[in-house]
Design a protein around this motif. Sequence first.
Motif, PDB file in Angstrom:
ATOM      1  N   PHE A  28       1.211  -0.940  -0.236  1.00  0.00           N
ATOM      2  CA  PHE A  28       0.198  -0.085   0.278  1.00  0.00           C
ATOM      3  C   PHE A  28       1.053   0.790  -0.395  1.00  0.00           C
ATOM      4  O   PHE A  28       0.899   2.662   0.238  1.00  0.00           O
ATOM      5  CB  PHE A  28      -0.431   0.122   0.404  1.00  0.00           C
ATOM      6  N   SER A  29       2.034   1.227  -0.465  1.00  0.00           N
ATOM      7  CA  SER A  29       2.790   2.781   0.033  1.00  0.00           C
ATOM      8  C   SER A  29       3.690   2.822  -1.427  1.00  0.00           C
ATOM      9  O   SER A  29       4.619   3.685  -1.862  1.00  0.00           O
ATOM     10  CB  SER A  29       4.539   1.729   0.652  1.00  0.00           C
ATOM     11  N   VAL A  30       3.061   2.204  -1.883  1.00  0.00           N
ATOM     12  CA  VAL A  30       3.454   2.656  -3.457  1.00  0.00           C
ATOM     13  C   VAL A  30       3.180   3.785  -4.196  1.00  0.00           C
ATOM     14  O   VAL A  30       1.872   4.723  -3.829  1.00  0.00           O
ATOM     15  CB  VAL A  30       3.048   1.753  -5.231  1.00  0.00           C
ATOM     16  N   ALA A  31       3.376   4.262  -5.079  1.00  0.00           N
ATOM     17  CA  ALA A  31       2.935   5.883  -6.067  1.00  0.00           C
ATOM     18  C   ALA A  31       2.891   5.617  -7.648  1.00  0.00           C
ATOM     19  O   ALA A  31       2.944   4.734  -8.186  1.00  0.00           O
ATOM     20  CB  ALA A  31       3.759   7.196  -5.737  1.00  0.00           C
ATOM     21  N   PHE A  32       1.717   6.183  -7.440  1.00  0.00           N
ATOM     22  CA  PHE A  32       0.579   5.409  -8.493  1.00  0.00           C
ATOM     23  C   PHE A  32       0.662   7.343 -10.182  1.00  0.00           C
ATOM     24  O   PHE A  32       0.726   8.690  -9.426  1.00  0.00           O
ATOM     25  CB  PHE A  32      -1.011   5.257  -8.286  1.00  0.00           C
ATOM     26  N   ALA A  33       0.427   6.676 -11.353  1.00  0.00           N
ATOM     27  CA  ALA A  33       0.501   7.638 -12.217  1.00  0.00           C
ATOM     28  C   ALA A  33      -0.886   7.976 -12.494  1.00  0.00           C
ATOM     29  O   ALA A  33      -1.951   7.414 -11.827  1.00  0.00           O
ATOM     30  CB  ALA A  33       0.706   7.441 -14.056  1.00  0.00           C
ATOM     31  N   GLN A  34      -1.022   9.609 -12.597  1.00  0.00           N
ATOM     32  CA  GLN A  34      -2.628   9.741 -12.587  1.00  0.00           C
ATOM     33  C   GLN A  34      -3.211   9.592 -13.930  1.00  0.00           C
ATOM     34  O   GLN A  34      -2.645   9.585 -14.933  1.00  0.00           O
ATOM     35  CB  GLN A  34      -2.137  11.740 -12.988  1.00  0.00           C
ATOM     36  N   PHE A  41       5.655   8.034 -24.865  1.00  0.00           N
ATOM     37  CA  PHE A  41       6.366   6.362 -24.206  1.00  0.00           C
ATOM     38  C   PHE A  41       7.709   6.481 -25.978  1.00  0.00           C
ATOM     39  O   PHE A  41       7.487   6.618 -26.543  1.00  0.00           O
ATOM     40  CB  PHE A  41       5.308   5.682 -24.694  1.00  0.00           C
ATOM     41  N   SER A  42       8.860   5.727 -25.418  1.00  0.00           N
ATOM     42  CA  SER A  42       9.531   5.111 -26.484  1.00  0.00           C
ATOM     43  C   SER A  42      10.145   3.935 -26.044  1.00  0.00           C
ATOM     44  O   SER A  42      11.412   3.933 -25.474  1.00  0.00           O
ATOM     45  CB  SER A  42      10.526   6.415 -26.523  1.00  0.00           C
ATOM     46  N   LYS A  54       9.515  -1.699 -19.193  1.00  0.00           N
ATOM     47  CA  LYS A  54      10.194  -0.459 -19.562  1.00  0.00           C
ATOM     48  C   LYS A  54       8.148   0.660 -19.985  1.00  0.00           C
ATOM     49  O   LYS A  54       8.380   2.230 -19.652  1.00  0.00           O
ATOM     50  CB  LYS A  54      10.506  -0.194 -21.594  1.00  0.00           C
ATOM     51  N   LEU A  55       7.293  -0.071 -19.649  1.00  0.00           N
ATOM     52  CA  LEU A  55       6.813   0.687 -20.022  1.00  0.00           C
ATOM     53  C   LEU A  55       5.967   1.403 -18.785  1.00  0.00           C
ATOM     54  O   LEU A  55       5.734   2.465 -18.593  1.00  0.00           O
ATOM     55  CB  LEU A  55       5.257  -0.360 -20.388  1.00  0.00           C
ATOM     56  N   ALA A  56       6.409   0.575 -17.337  1.00  0.00           N
ATOM     57  CA  ALA A  56       6.167   0.735 -15.905  1.00  0.00           C
ATOM     58  C   ALA A  56       7.021   1.670 -16.179  1.00  0.00           C
ATOM     59  O   ALA A  56       6.778   2.768 -15.091  1.00  0.00           O
ATOM     60  CB  ALA A  56       6.093  -0.680 -15.259  1.00  0.00           C
ATOM     61  N   GLU A  57       8.164   1.476 -16.349  1.00  0.00           N
ATOM     62  CA  GLU A  57       9.187   2.277 -16.005  1.00  0.00           C
ATOM     63  C   GLU A  57       9.435   4.107 -16.113  1.00  0.00           C
ATOM     64  O   GLU A  57       9.241   5.014 -16.049  1.00  0.00           O
ATOM     65  CB  GLU A  57      10.570   1.626 -16.171  1.00  0.00           C
ATOM     66  N   ALA A  61       4.686   3.880 -12.897  1.00  0.00           N
ATOM     67  CA  ALA A  61       3.464   3.205 -12.546  1.00  0.00           C
ATOM     68  C   ALA A  61       4.223   1.379 -11.550  1.00  0.00           C
ATOM     69  O   ALA A  61       5.024   1.073 -12.492  1.00  0.00           O
ATOM     70  CB  ALA A  61       2.542   3.345 -13.101  1.00  0.00           C
ATOM     71  N   PRO A  62       3.322   1.152 -11.139  1.00  0.00           N
ATOM     72  CA  PRO A  62       3.705  -0.244 -10.781  1.00  0.00           C
ATOM     73  C   PRO A  62       3.023  -1.168 -12.080  1.00  0.00           C
ATOM     74  O   PRO A  62       1.817  -0.339 -12.416  1.00  0.00           O
ATOM     75  CB  PRO A  62       3.329  -0.839  -8.981  1.00  0.00           C
TER      76      PRO A  62
END
Length: 902
Positions: A28-34, A41-42, A54-57, A61-62
């Motif tokens: 429950f301690s992860v930060a998420f993309a808005q 993306f590249s 790579k997408l998550a990085e 986002a997790p």
Amino acid sequence: MLLRGLERASALLTVCFAATLFFVAGMFSVAFAQEGEKIHFSIEAQNAAAALNKLAEQAGAPILFPYDRVKLLEANELDGDYTLEEALPLLLDGTGLKGSVSERGAIIVSHVETNAREGKSVMKKSTLLTTVSGVLAMLAPAAAQEGAEGRGGNLDEITVTARRVEENLQDTPVSISAFSAEALERQQIEGTEDLDMITPNLQFTSYGPLTGNNSAAQVFIRGIGQTDATAAVDPGVGIYMDDVYLGRAVGGAMEFRDIANVQVLRGPQGTLFGRNTIGGAVLLTTKDPGDEFGGEVRARTGTDDLIQFFAGLDLPLSDTLGARVSGGLRKRDGYVTRTFDGLDLGDDNTYNLNATLRWEPTANFSFKIKADYANEDENGSPFVFTDINEAQVFPIAVSVGAGCPGASFPPPAPVPMINDPRCANDFYNQGPFTNGGNAPVTSTLESWGVSGQAAWTVNDALTLKSISSYRNLEWKGVRDADNTPFNILTTNLESESEQFSQEVQALFDFGAVNGVVGGYYFDEDTFDFTRVQFSPPIPPVLAGGPGVLDVQLVDLGTKSFAFFTQWTWELTEALGVSGGVRYTDEEKSMQATIYNAGVAPIDFMPTTLPTTVTTEGGSLFIFPDQYVENFSSVIGSASLQYRWSDNFLSYFSWSQGFKSGGFNERYNAPTVDLNTGIPNNQPIFFDEETANTYEIGFKSDFGGVFRLNASGFRTKYDDIQLIYRLGIVPLLFNAGTATISGFEAEFTYAPNQDFIVDGSVGHLRDKFKDIVDVPLTTATVGPDNSLPFTPSWTGHIGASYTFHLTGGLEVAPRANLAITSSQFFDAANTVEVAQNDTTVVLNTSIKIADPQVGWALTVGVNNATDELYPVAGNASLSTSTGYAENIYARPRNWFVELSYEF
């Protein structure tokens, strides 16, 4: 010693509990993309696992996805500004994957099911209400992802067949440990005898001491099993290979040949699995043919000149017909050296072959033929001298015959404790890896079997199944029981068994009500040829001459019929009940010719056989008649399950187990009435044993990231079949009643597809409530004794992390720590041969792989801390032979393996 063991076990519990809290909190301690934010993306077209990372990085986002299914797929190029919702279908188009974004911003990727053969993961609404379960259930919704996401994420969905239907592990109200082939490989589990390193409350060891065969299995689940692997005694834990019951304990200790998955079912499984599952069952499933041409090759080398090879090949023959063939070999020097001739004991020299043919002419019918063959030809089990009772008759007799200074006969004067090779005393203890015997020891096995499985889906409500099988097993074990140059006791066992089994099932699915009705037939014939050489205090032995030889030729038969049914009723979407019953009728038979052949070699082959018993002037110990006993039982099971949410199930269950009795086949003197001591030349019979178990448990899955399953139980174990000694002979008797209680807990934590932590803990507490006095026997149980192979604590914790390097390479280090508290190996709780300390075994490995190309290189160390501990023991200190022997685990050893998948 006991305190130290408890401290180490307590430390394991503390670590597991702390890790659990840490992992739950971490989820429950992860930060998420808005949500809805455009991101640049590249990402080049590449392996889907690398592309998703790579997408998550780039999104910050997790991400959760089933790595084993994704790693071999190719993702598309993605270059531009997109929201996550827009990017996912572009990246995954054509891969069979779908992606979504949870309310908390986590990326969830799952596989779109298209293969009808994979069937439906049956969602059974399940079982019970307790305060603990209720509290945990309230946590589950808060931790879970919405809808299907709660079952997605990084944890693979595990399909099990504990209720004779395919269903998700988390939907099954049974205490199960289930492992895929990938999980077994990751945790360095190479064979059945390694399973207890990752399975709570399971003890699985090879080298059955009474057989002298390296593949003789001693298997105990929750304190119930059997130490005698000879043919007259049935195992207490059933081993099934591809749904076929293996009737003999010899051959149960095997390496994983072409394994697809393993399930360990704890507690009585008699309603659905039937024969000899009073303690539980171990289900081994080999790989089926793949839909495309492909295969794998593995080669390994390592300590003790290890050479190991395996190859498997999938061969699609047509749209409806496919085959798979595989084979492997393993050669390795032994780790115990015999001083007499330098022979290495505990060596490996095996090979095996497997073949499967699958025919699916329609979507509603399938037929599989499976065949397997295994061959072993090894030097002998790695026994070593542990102790000798210098006051017993046989050690005194051979010492007098050898000219030991100060030795005299008759007793009570013991053999002098002097370092002289003519004296049978404890100076023959040469340590855990040196053997002092000189008998011609060996261990061989040849096993093969064929099975046919047919399944016909008649309609949506009815499926018919048939499982037919024939198996043949031949084995030999020669053991020098005293492990000295003296001929105190040497055994030579040869056995051949053939079995046929037929099972039919009708599976019904009426929506809220579903069930199975079936029948089972088992027919087994075994011929045992046993020779036992020993040195009683007769004039030739006292003068330094050879001992005498007992000869035992025994025909054993078993016929078993059973009818069973089990049904589940979903009362509501959350509440369900299950119940089942099984009727078994079993016939055991024995005909034997047992006598003393006088002075003869251990490989003596009789040309004529006596026909008259001793009470009539002959030499036979028992009448050579056909003896028959019949056993029947009606046992049941029931469960109540309640699903609090998509991610939390609790249950309460009751189950019964039954194992039939039979005839003892080992005798070295005319048999007597045990109550009067008068010779009667009748075989000694033992009765059936039963178990009643109550269990409460839960299955939980937090957001596809953390899985925690636990159960607690209490078992009443009646008419327990245990090995006592009658004279020098180990025989099975009904010892009384005991209670066994305890719990198991298992967890898996995978915050992403690269990091995985798994662990377990098991606790057992047993107590004899009633003990049956058996006249004339020794090595018996007392009120404070513990059941064999029943350690108070077992547990493990392991972790691995996959690092992604340039060029698509992956590096994955892994460590696994297994802990087992002290335990006894026999009913008498003989401390001389027991595991008296808590053992801590560390296995480590590092794997370098290129998933796109298919190759992998693994370097590993087993028993990295070089822990010294016994895995089996046998003692006859209270009898005239006076010996005790142990087998220790192989010391630290390393390996290097190269594999290739195509």
